[in-house]
Design an enzyme around this catalytic site. Structure first.
Site, PDB file in Angstrom:
ATOM      1  N   CYS A  51      44.821  44.569  44.128  1.00 27.84           N
ATOM      2  CA  CYS A  51      44.328  44.934  42.789  1.00 27.84           C
ATOM      3  C   CYS A  51      43.746  46.343  42.794  1.00 27.84           C
ATOM      4  CB  CYS A  51      43.266  43.947  42.317  1.00 27.84           C
ATOM      5  SG  CYS A  51      43.863  42.254  42.246  1.00 27.84           S
ATOM      6  N   ARG A 134      49.380  38.166  38.166  1.00 32.33           N
ATOM      7  CA  ARG A 134      49.517  39.562  37.704  1.00 32.33           C
ATOM      8  C   ARG A 134      50.473  39.577  36.511  1.00 32.33           C
ATOM      9  NH1 ARG A 134      47.140  42.237  41.929  1.00 32.33           N
ATOM     10  NH2 ARG A 134      47.207  41.037  43.856  1.00 32.33           N
TER      11      ARG A 134
HETATM   12  C1  BEZ Z   1      44.657  41.291  46.293  1.00 31.36           C
HETATM   13  O1  BEZ Z   1      44.629  41.875  47.366  1.00 31.36           O
HETATM   14  O2  BEZ Z   1      44.555  41.882  45.208  1.00 31.36           O
HETATM   15  C2  BEZ Z   1      44.857  39.806  46.297  1.00 31.36           C
HETATM   16  C3  BEZ Z   1      45.664  39.252  47.252  1.00 31.36           C
HETATM   17  C4  BEZ Z   1      45.834  37.876  47.267  1.00 31.36           C
HETATM   18  C5  BEZ Z   1      45.195  37.084  46.319  1.00 31.36           C
HETATM   19  C6  BEZ Z   1      44.412  37.678  45.345  1.00 31.36           C
HETATM   20  C7  BEZ Z   1      44.251  39.037  45.315  1.00 31.36           C
END
Ligand code: BEZ
Length: 234
Positions: A51, A134
């Site tokens: 993110c 997402r």
């Molecule tokens: C992230 O790194 O944004 C992420 C990865 C796995 C689950 C949720 C967020």
């Protein structure tokens, strides 16, 4: 209290309305953005690496979206203070792939109640019951949903593709054309299919030379990058 339904909005429908608190103050969605394109997108959580790379990329491209008359609006199932702290960390501390000092100026919705996330089908329990996937909603200036993308938690989005989708929608609207696979501004565009036997014949006779017809139902024309760019965002 009745459990909120996890509905899935659809392309062609009015974007569901809501009021929310964001990092840029309260918003009334989509009314506050009438006359603009909006990209409403969700991410799983603040202070997570994928993110963070996505926000930095969107932040870096903010002026490009503004030039296309497009407002970015983010959301995650986190509280306001978490959002503020995360955005401050991104600006003050993260130096990633040449991106640093990135200030996120677009609103980030706090949605601890999951009200908005559920309204937009962003919570997909097979992926996570507590975090939004997402999702990316492209909403036009009349408040109609025009494209929806969903990505899983583990895969960061392609921000060139998000911009290509926005430019494609605006080009289709402005020029009354359709866009072929992998279209990018400057590539040939598809004209509406012949609606009569006479037009089908005319096209195959190709007297004007303006169209390239692969068959009577499949004709393209030139549309320069300059023409596209001069029209979009206006
Ligand atoms: C992230 O790194 O944004 C992420 C990865 C796995 C689950 C949720 C967020």
């Amino acid at each position: 209290m009745m459990e909120e339904m996890n509905v899935m909005p659809r392309i062609g429908e009015q974007a569901p309305s809501f009021e929310a608190v964001t990092t840029q103050g309260k918003i009334n969605f989509p009314v506050d953005y009438r006359g603009k394109w909006v990209i409403l997108f969700s991410h799983p959580a603040d202070f997570t690496p994928v993110c963070t790379t996505e926000f930095m990329t969107f932040g870096k491209m903010a002026a490009e979206y503004e030039a296309l008359n497009c407002q970015l609006v983010g959301l995650s199932i986190d509280g306001l203070y978490s959002h503020i702290a995360w955005l401050r960390t991104i600006k003050d501390k993260i130096d990633y792939k040449g991106m640093k000092d990135i200030e996120i100026k677009f609103p980030l919705i706090e949605d601890v109640s999951m009200h908005v996330a559920k309204l937009y089908g962003m919570v997909q329990p097979g992926e996570s019951e507590t975090q939004a996937v997402r999702a990316v909603f492209f909403i036009d200036p009349k408040g109609i949903i025009r494209t929806i993308l969903y990505y899983p938690l583990s895969l960061g989005r392609n921000f060139d593709e998000i911009k290509r989708v926005l430019m494609g929608l605006q080009t289709a609207d402005n020029f009354g054309v359709a866009l072929p696979a992998d279209w990018r501004p400057g590539d040939d565009v598809i004209v509406p299919t012949a609606g009569s036997c006479g037009v089908a014949k005319e096209r195959m006779d190709n007297k004007t030379g303006e169209l390239i017809c692969y068959d009577w139902f499949f004709c393209t024309r030139k549309l320069s990058k300059e023409e596209v760019e001069s029209k979009l965002g206006k």
